[in-house]
Design an enzyme around this catalytic site. Structure first.
Site, PDB file in Angstrom:
ATOM      1  N   HIS A 104      -8.593   2.913 -35.459  1.00 24.48           N
ATOM      2  CA  HIS A 104      -9.969   3.202 -35.465  1.00 24.48           C
ATOM      3  C   HIS A 104     -10.470   3.977 -36.401  1.00 24.48           C
ATOM      4  O   HIS A 104     -11.680   4.588 -36.460  1.00 24.48           O
ATOM      5  CB  HIS A 104     -10.264   4.124 -34.122  1.00 24.48           C
ATOM      6  CG  HIS A 104     -10.485   2.935 -32.895  1.00 24.48           C
ATOM      7  ND1 HIS A 104     -11.926   2.278 -32.679  1.00 24.48           N
ATOM      8  CD2 HIS A 104      -9.831   2.356 -32.143  1.00 24.48           C
ATOM      9  CE1 HIS A 104     -11.540   1.548 -31.588  1.00 24.48           C
ATOM     10  NE2 HIS A 104     -10.420   1.560 -31.310  1.00 24.48           N
ATOM     11  N   ASP A 130     -15.367  10.901 -26.817  1.00 23.73           N
ATOM     12  CA  ASP A 130     -16.100  10.075 -25.815  1.00 23.73           C
ATOM     13  C   ASP A 130     -15.445   8.633 -25.790  1.00 23.73           C
ATOM     14  O   ASP A 130     -15.987   8.023 -24.578  1.00 23.73           O
ATOM     15  CB  ASP A 130     -17.587   9.963 -26.545  1.00 23.73           C
ATOM     16  CG  ASP A 130     -18.388  11.286 -26.420  1.00 23.73           C
ATOM     17  OD1 ASP A 130     -18.744  11.572 -25.462  1.00 23.73           O
ATOM     18  OD2 ASP A 130     -18.639  11.778 -27.606  1.00 23.73           O
ATOM     19  N   GLU A 160     -24.717  17.140 -24.618  1.00 27.46           N
ATOM     20  CA  GLU A 160     -24.775  16.558 -25.820  1.00 27.46           C
ATOM     21  C   GLU A 160     -26.339  15.815 -25.886  1.00 27.46           C
ATOM     22  O   GLU A 160     -27.149  16.637 -25.107  1.00 27.46           O
ATOM     23  CB  GLU A 160     -23.900  15.125 -25.824  1.00 27.46           C
ATOM     24  CG  GLU A 160     -22.573  15.286 -26.007  1.00 27.46           C
ATOM     25  CD  GLU A 160     -21.667  13.873 -26.494  1.00 27.46           C
ATOM     26  OE1 GLU A 160     -22.495  12.985 -26.804  1.00 27.46           O
ATOM     27  OE2 GLU A 160     -20.492  13.981 -26.526  1.00 27.46           O
TER      28      GLU A 160
END
Length: 564
Positions: free
Chosen positions: A125, A186, A297
């Site tokens: 990733h 997340d 957030e």
């Protein structure tokens, strides 16, 4: 990062759906946009020359518990950024830590006869080729998943896991014991070694710090092939070097992670602001309180049509009539997203606590929306959208992301210019923004942050989705990122990149500032040939052979110790 529900509102439109989704966070996806390239698949300017043919046969001759493959290198030639195509010479599928150690020692002893480098790859990733090793060896860390996840209860519970284990698997296993890690990213389908090599940030970081602050012990294979156990008290220099060290000093093969009692449910709340000062002031207020939400957030919404009606598919308005009258068209809005953990028997007290906290805020009253979902559903919220995107063939597109850490003193100036003048919409993807407390971040790690008590994570997470003409928005998005970077530099905002990526060592020196010399010295101590993580482009491999004395010398490492 809490935008999964936004995705559900646009599932009728594939393009919009993808653009709203990309919120993997922050956690741990290394890299930033290469602002100099306009191509979806790029090649760095400087690549190592090919290795001589006998190098391959020398790899085949290694005595390993796992195996080496050569014919499937195309599978690890790209990463999530989908902008570079750099095939390795070989892939190592390790079955044991000794496999990784043997590979590292073999490459060290080859010395100047090869240009082999090594990249440890989890789920791939990274965005700028950080998980790639052109004509080198890529280590598939997910092959190293044994022994099993081991959980220890007690006053300070913890879990021992492989560096190639996925965070989602750790969550599922620890929940069986009523426990859970404290700090998250997340997106949970990332490996432990990947996020700990960067930081691992989400909405819990203001309270517990990033994931690298919640590790008791590591097992590392250094750039010399030594297997070393380290912690704050044992081989501490290596321990802190590796945490947030961008893979430069060693490969994380095992980690001991702090746990806490896990809740069963979460109260998930969203509210909107039209004034940035009120928005940021309330965020800072919440993260400064001792009794507050468990997750804080936020995200920026620019010129979004029918926003609150879209929220209704997953959230319930506090006042349905007032919510239906709110118009978001043509506005720049700021969404505060907060979560409170609870167990069913605690529901009444939870509602009282959240009510009190909300009463201290200055949001637009008609925009209060909330829902209650299981703890695991909230934490794994992004993966639901990922499955839908994969089914539509909309996952593997370029992701020119830009992640910045901005001092509190600069955030208003940044927001005024960037959100009002540079970014005209966020249709290409979410814009995240939330503050964290410096006091919760260990300054001994390799991670570089702004030097203020409070700083903000701002993440521009667009996707370059093909349009009707067959082209995508990549060039436009790269130029937009460049405008943001240029503005920050010209305005002297003292911004630091999170998941940094640069093209020259001079830029890296500027990033590390007065910590560069320490960083470079540790590189020489633990990976003197610069074999590890070539995709970061911080150091170039040294094509010389170490002497026996150099091979045996380990600055501040001591004797190699097995994980215990």
């Amino acid at each position: 990062m809490g935008l999964t529900s936004s995705l559900r509102f646009h599932r009728r439109n594939n393009k919009t759906f993808l653009r709203i989704f990309m919120i993997l966070v922050l956690s741990c996806i290394p890299g930033r946009t290469n602002l100099c390239s306009n191509h979806s698949v790029s090649t760095p300017k400087e690549l190592p020359p090919s290795n001589p043919p006998d190098i391959r046969s020398s790899l085949v001759s290694l005595d390993l518990e796992g195996y080496i493959s050569f014919d499937d290198v195309h599978n690890v030639a790209k990463d999530f950024g989908n902008r570079y195509q750099l095939p390795p010479l070989a892939i190592l599928h390790p079955r044991s830590v000794s496999d990784i150690s043997s590979m590292m020692k073999h490459i060290v002893h080859l010395g100047s006869t090869s240009n082999l480098t090594v990249a440890a790859r989890g789920h791939g990733h990274s965005l700028q080729g950080q998980a790639l090793a052109h004509q080198g060896v890529v280590i598939k860390m997910e092959s190293l998943r044994s022994p099993d996840i081991r959980i220890y209860k007690g006053k300070q519970p913890y879990v021992d896991v492989s560096g190639g284990e996925l965070w989602i698997n750790i969550l599922r296993e620890t929940l069986k014991y009523g426990l859970s890690p404290k700090s998250w990213t997340d997106y949970l389908h990332l490996t432990v070694g990947g996020t700990l090599s960067n930081a691992g940030i989400s909405g819990q970081a203001f309270k517990y710090g990033p994931q690298i602050n919640n590790v008791y012990q590591l097992e590392i294979v250094t750039g010399k092939g030594e297997v070393v156990t380290c912690s704050e008290k044992l081989n501490s220099e290596l321990f802190f070097s590796v945490l947030g060290g961008l893979g430069q000093f060693g490969i994380i093969t095992r980690a001991r992670i702090s746990l806490e009692p896990a809740p069963q449910m979460v109260k998930w709340i969203r509210v909107l602001y039209s004034d940035f000062s009120a928005f940021s002031r309330d965020q800072e207020h919440l993260i400064s309180k001792e009794k507050t939400f468990d997750y804080v957030e936020g995200f920026v919404i620019i010129n979004r049509t029918d926003l609150l009606n879209n929220w209704r598919s997953s959230f319930s308005p506090n006042d349905s009539t007032q919510a239906s009258r709110f118009k978001s068209d043509g506005k720049t809005l700021y969404c505060l997203e907060v979560v409170k953990y609870f167990n069913p028997e605690e529901a009444n007290s939870m509602h009282q606590e959240t009510g009190k906290l909300l009463s201290e805020l200055n949001y637009i009253p008609s925009t209060l929306f909330s829902t209650e979902v299981p703890y695991i559903e909230f934490l794994d919220r992004v993966h639901i959208a990922e499955r839908k995107l994969r089914a539509k063939g909309l996952w593997e597109v370029p992701h020119p992301w830009l992640n910045l850490l901005i001092p509190k003193s600069s955030i208003y100036q940044f927001a005024t210019e960037v959100f009002n003048n540079i970014l005209t919409s966020n249709n290409n993807g979410p814009i995240l923004i939330y503050p964290v407390n410096q006091s919760k971040w260990n300054k001994h790690t390799s991670l570089i942050t702004p030097n203020e008590d409070i700083f903000y994570l701002v993440a521009l997470l667009p996707s370059a989705v093909p349009n009707s003409s067959g082209k995508n928005d990549l060039e436009y998005l790269l130029k937009q990122n460049q405008r943001v970077i240029s503005y920050c530099a010209a305005a002297n905002l003292n911004v630091k990149q999170y998941l940094p990526h640069y093209e020259t060592q001079q830029e890296w020196k500027s990033h590390f500032g007065n910590r560069w010399e320490t960083f470079a010295q540790r590189k020489h101590a633990y990976d003197p040939l610069a074999i590890l993580a070539p995709g970061q482009r911080i150091f170039q491999k040294t094509t010389r052979q170490l002497s026996p004395i150099q091979l045996s010398k380990s600055k501040a490492i001591g004797s190699p110790q097995r994980y215990h």
